[in-house]
Scaffold this motif. Structure first.
Motif, PDB file in Angstrom:
ATOM      1  N   VAL A 193       0.836  -1.196   0.000  1.00  0.00           N
ATOM      2  CA  VAL A 193       0.000   0.000   0.000  1.00  0.00           C
ATOM      3  C   VAL A 193       0.874   1.251   0.000  1.00  0.00           C
ATOM      4  O   VAL A 193       0.563   2.251  -0.654  1.00  0.00           O
ATOM      5  CB  VAL A 193      -0.936  -0.006   1.225  1.00  0.00           C
ATOM      6  CG1 VAL A 193      -1.638   1.336   1.383  1.00  0.00           C
ATOM      7  CG2 VAL A 193      -1.966  -1.128   1.094  1.00  0.00           C
TER       8      VAL A 193
ATOM      9  N   VAL B 113      -6.975   2.583  -2.708  1.00  0.00           N
ATOM     10  CA  VAL B 113      -6.306   2.938  -1.459  1.00  0.00           C
ATOM     11  C   VAL B 113      -6.813   4.303  -1.040  1.00  0.00           C
ATOM     12  O   VAL B 113      -6.582   5.307  -1.720  1.00  0.00           O
ATOM     13  CB  VAL B 113      -4.770   2.960  -1.640  1.00  0.00           C
ATOM     14  CG1 VAL B 113      -4.088   3.417  -0.360  1.00  0.00           C
ATOM     15  CG2 VAL B 113      -4.267   1.581  -2.054  1.00  0.00           C
TER      16      VAL B 113
ATOM     17  N   GLU C  51     -10.870  -0.418   3.228  1.00  0.00           N
ATOM     18  CA  GLU C  51      -9.500  -0.544   2.725  1.00  0.00           C
ATOM     19  C   GLU C  51      -9.420  -1.592   1.625  1.00  0.00           C
ATOM     20  O   GLU C  51      -8.667  -1.446   0.673  1.00  0.00           O
ATOM     21  CB  GLU C  51      -8.548  -0.909   3.864  1.00  0.00           C
ATOM     22  CG  GLU C  51      -8.271   0.227   4.838  1.00  0.00           C
ATOM     23  CD  GLU C  51      -7.303  -0.181   5.938  1.00  0.00           C
ATOM     24  OE1 GLU C  51      -6.970  -1.383   6.016  1.00  0.00           O
ATOM     25  OE2 GLU C  51      -6.896   0.683   6.722  1.00  0.00           O
TER      26      GLU C  51
END
Length: 218
Positions: free
Chosen positions: A98, A129, A187
């Motif tokens: 990420v 993201v 997420e």
């Protein structure tokens, strides 16, 4: 007697030529040995060629490694929220995280809140993201945008796309496990498009949503 004398002379001459003939044979043998050694030198050249072939194989292997690196999977991800340059990015390389997506988008803004994010989590193709803002920053942005955080009987509406797990626990009927599930869901699948999307979170059914919908916004 003359014939005998001639015969003796012939034998003497023949006897004198024998060493010369033997010497010639020795020279011929030596020439053969040298020729054989010369051909042995040819074997050395072949080994050298073999070495070059081995080097070529190493080159091929190196090229194969470069090809494998070039063929690393390309992930397309959407980076949004508190980053310098939100947008859709193509990332290539092994073990993408990420944090790689955040860096591709120019890095975090000062108001970013990563306390509920796992920057070391792996990336998947098509993933979004979302970097949330700190609670006070999110409330100010919502107010500037037209009062999305307007007052209600239970206080300010909680933005389920920006709130941390601790802030979500302030909602009635939301405990630690449910708050964590909400954060993990957004997420993994991106922000909620509407408050009704909250029901996609495991553990939140229609009854619990009915209790929450007056306290939340997107």
């Amino acid at each position: 007697m003359q014939r005998a004398a001639k015969g003796g002379l012939a034998r003497r001459l023949l006897a004198g030529r024998v060493p010369a003939l033997m010497a010639a044979l020795v020279v011929i043998c030596l020439a053969g040995v040298l020729l054989t050694l010369g051909r042995g030198g040819g074997v050395t050249i072949e080994r050298s060629d073999g070495g070059e072939a081995a080097a070529g194989q190493e080159s091929d292997a190196s090229e194969g490694g470069e090809a494998a690196e070039t063929e690393a999977p390309v992930l397309v991800v959407h980076v949004d929220g508190c980053v310098a340059s939100p947008g859709v990015y193509e990332l290539a390389g092994p073990h993408l995280r990420v944090n790689d997506a955040v860096e591709a988008a120019g890095g975090l803004l000062p108001e970013a809140d990563t306390s509920q994010m796992n920057l070391a989590a792996g990336l998947a193709d098509g993933q979004k993201v979302l970097v949330p803002a700190r609670a006070e920053e999110g409330a100010a942005a919502a107010a500037a945008g037209g009062g999305a955080a307007s007052q209600t009987g239970v206080g300010s509406l909680v933005n389920i796309n920006l709130a941390t797990a601790d802030q979500l626990q302030a909602l009635s009927g939301v405990g630690e496990a449910t708050a964590r599930a909400i954060v993990e869901d957004r997420e993994a699948h991106g922000p909620f498009s509407s408050v009704e999307d909250l029901m996609r979170v495991s553990g939140i059914g229609q009854k619990k949503f009915d209790k929450l919908k007056g306290q939340i916004c997107v």
